[in-house]
Scaffold this motif. Structure first.
Motif, PDB file in Angstrom:
ATOM      1  N   GLU A  24       0.851  -1.188   0.000  1.00  0.00           N
ATOM      2  CA  GLU A  24       0.000   0.000   0.000  1.00  0.00           C
ATOM      3  C   GLU A  24       0.887   1.238   0.000  1.00  0.00           C
ATOM      4  OE1 GLU A  24      -2.571  -0.373   3.392  1.00  0.00           O
ATOM      5  OE2 GLU A  24      -3.335  -2.322   2.737  1.00  0.00           O
ATOM      6  N   ALA A  25       0.355   2.330  -0.501  1.00  0.00           N
ATOM      7  CA  ALA A  25       1.144   3.569  -0.619  1.00  0.00           C
ATOM      8  C   ALA A  25       1.683   4.045   0.722  1.00  0.00           C
ATOM      9  CB  ALA A  25       0.300   4.659  -1.271  1.00  0.00           C
ATOM     10  N   SER A  26       0.950   3.786   1.797  1.00  0.00           N
ATOM     11  CA  SER A  26       1.368   4.278   3.118  1.00  0.00           C
ATOM     12  C   SER A  26       2.368   3.356   3.823  1.00  0.00           C
ATOM     13  CB  SER A  26       0.137   4.453   4.008  1.00  0.00           C
ATOM     14  OG  SER A  26      -0.521   3.205   4.179  1.00  0.00           O
ATOM     15  N   ASP A  27       2.696   2.215   3.244  1.00  0.00           N
ATOM     16  CA  ASP A  27       3.628   1.269   3.870  1.00  0.00           C
ATOM     17  C   ASP A  27       5.036   1.852   3.930  1.00  0.00           C
ATOM     18  OD1 ASP A  27       1.583  -0.575   4.098  1.00  0.00           O
ATOM     19  OD2 ASP A  27       2.217  -1.756   2.363  1.00  0.00           O
ATOM     20  N   THR A  28       5.629   1.782   5.106  1.00  0.00           N
ATOM     21  CA  THR A  28       7.021   2.208   5.256  1.00  0.00           C
ATOM     22  C   THR A  28       7.926   0.985   5.196  1.00  0.00           C
ATOM     23  OG1 THR A  28       7.024   1.971   7.666  1.00  0.00           O
ATOM     24  CG2 THR A  28       6.314   4.113   6.762  1.00  0.00           C
ATOM     25  N   ARG A  82       0.005  -3.864  12.356  1.00  0.00           N
ATOM     26  CA  ARG A  82      -0.806  -2.638  12.528  1.00  0.00           C
ATOM     27  C   ARG A  82      -1.318  -2.526  13.958  1.00  0.00           C
ATOM     28  NH1 ARG A  82      -3.570  -3.758   7.404  1.00  0.00           N
ATOM     29  NH2 ARG A  82      -2.612  -2.422   5.845  1.00  0.00           N
TER      30      ARG A  82
END
Length: 87
Positions: A24-28, A82
């Protein structure tokens, strides 16, 4: 070269592929590293020395099952990480 450098766990590749598929775009990077560790801890180890050995001796149905298990482990690991993120 140490003996440890001569072997790999086949699930590492499968889990990496599953992580890439669910990214996902927010994954670091830290989040994904934690996901990989949790997912791998939920799967059995499948060590091999040469990639060709794994691919030659692994039945298609077994590989399909290993991929499905890896994807399920990654999805569960994403939720676990999470819920347990460090503050």
């Amino acid at each position: 070269m140490s003996l440890r450098d001569a072997i790999d766990n086949f699930y590492e590749r499968l889990v990496q592929d599953a992580i890439d598929a669910t990214r996902e775009a927010s994954d670091t990077a830290d989040f994904l590293t934690d996901v990989m560790c949790v997912a791998l801890n939920r799967l059995p180890a499948r060590y091999y020395r040469h990639t060709i050995d794994m691919m030659f001796y692994l039945a298609d149905e077994e590989l399909k099952e290993m991929k499905a298990n890896s994807l399920a482990a990654v999805k569960q690991a994403r939720e676990f990480v999470r819920e347990h993120q460090r503050s």
